[in-house]
Scaffold this motif. Structure first.
Motif: not given
Length: 340
Positions: A74, A90, A148
């Motif tokens: 981030v 992100r 992620d």
């Protein structure tokens, strides 16, 4: 971060990973240059190139470097000239970190060949840390709705596999051989299969062979075995030079072998008549371009490409690299930041 320091892994002395070459240390939180983003790391994929950096297979570019170049994080700050991202976005950070943008190679769209190129986790500190930096122009926008951990391996393993597939010149509906079936190969296979190829996998690990068949490979056998039919193209992912003549013998006339790794052990002498004749070709793969990355992320979304992942806390990076070295898992390992 309150005192301006963070915890990060550092290559204190290149050598076998199991002998303490990588150590968890304190480092200053990096200050982004004018065109860079400061990124708080959330996940970082474990690439075999990280192992080559740690163990000294690649020459030292930065003393005490922090490895890692499959970063999902981030934006936590930015330099005065960084554009295109806001704090909280992100982003993905990949292997290619910077080029000069003005050489003949960059001008013709071959920035991966730029003589002054720099690389994340080799020339500059990477993602085995709480924070890293990336030039904003080399950061990737990431699709929403994908975790992620699932995205991290796509940022190098996926991108380099995509470029290797292109370099292999596979004809439509062709027969593709993959030598080695780790993080990159299992993503490459999904793209090739989605595009109509027949895929044969040659690899040492039983778990990797099972994964190959589950993904749709027509066959999976030992790394040195002969595939059940001649191959139009092959990609060597394993960093084993002895497999070059093995793969060449498996090619049909006019076939192409692409070598995907940044490091390869020495190749044995090649026998011209059985391994090179009939217009067979050997091509290397040198990094990738940002366009390769954008193209692959688009294809991955279109075809539903998904990484098979095994997560480790970032504090156990040595264990993850040791398991990679020993071939203890299929797919890809991903470090999840537990240092912050």
């Amino acid at each position: 971060m309150a005192d301006g320091t963070m915890r990060a892994w550092s290559v204190v002395r290149p050598g076998p990973v199991e002998e303490g070459s990588l150590r968890l240390v304190g480092k200053p939180v990096p200050v982004p240059a004018d065109d860079e983003l400061l990124v708080r790391v959330r996940a970082c994929g474990v690439c075999r190139t990280d192992l080559h950096v740690v163990e000294g297979d690649l020459p030292v570019r930065r003393v005490g470097v922090t490895p890692g170049h499959e970063v999902v994080g981030v934006v936590a700050g930015a330099g005065a000239r960084a554009r295109g991202f806001a704090v909280g976005d992100r982003v993905g950070v990949a292997w290619l970190r910077r080029t000069d943008g003005g050489c003949a190679y960059c001008a013709r769209g071959a920035e991966n060949l730029c003589p002054r190129s720099e690389y994340t986790g080799w020339c500059a500190d990477g993602g085995y840390a709480e924070y890293t930096t990336v030039p904003a122009a080399f950061a990737y926008r990431l699709p929403d709705g994908v975790p992620d951990v699932a995205l991290a391996p796509l940022l190098c393993a996926g991108i380099i596999g995509h470029r290797a597939l292109r370099r292999a010149g596979l004809p439509p509906g062709g027969r593709l051989g993959l030598y080695g079936f780790g993080g990159s190969a299992h993503l490459c296979a999904q793209v090739a299969l989605a595009q109509g190829a027949t895929v044969h996998v040659m690899t040492r690990g039983a778990a990797a062979r099972r994964l190959a068949l589950e993904l749709g490979a027509a066959s999976a056998q030992d790394a040195y075995a002969r595939p059940p039919e001649p191959l139009d193209s092959a990609i060597l992912f394993a960093p084993v030079g002895e497999l070059v003549p093995v793969a060449l013998r498996a090619l049909d006339r006019g076939g192409v072998l692409a070598i995907a790794g940044i490091h390869l052990t020495d190749t044995p002498p090649l026998h011209y008549e059985t391994e090179l004749f009939y217009e067979k070709q050997v091509r290397s793969v040198a990094s990738s371009t940002r366009e390769d990355g954008r193209e692959f992320l688009t294809l991955a979304a279109r075809y539903g490409v998904r990484a098979t992942t095994h997560t480790y806390p970032l504090s156990r990076a040595v264990e993850a690299l040791t398991d990679l070295k020993a071939g203890r898992f299929d797919g890809a390992a991903v470090l999840v930041n537990d240092l912050s």
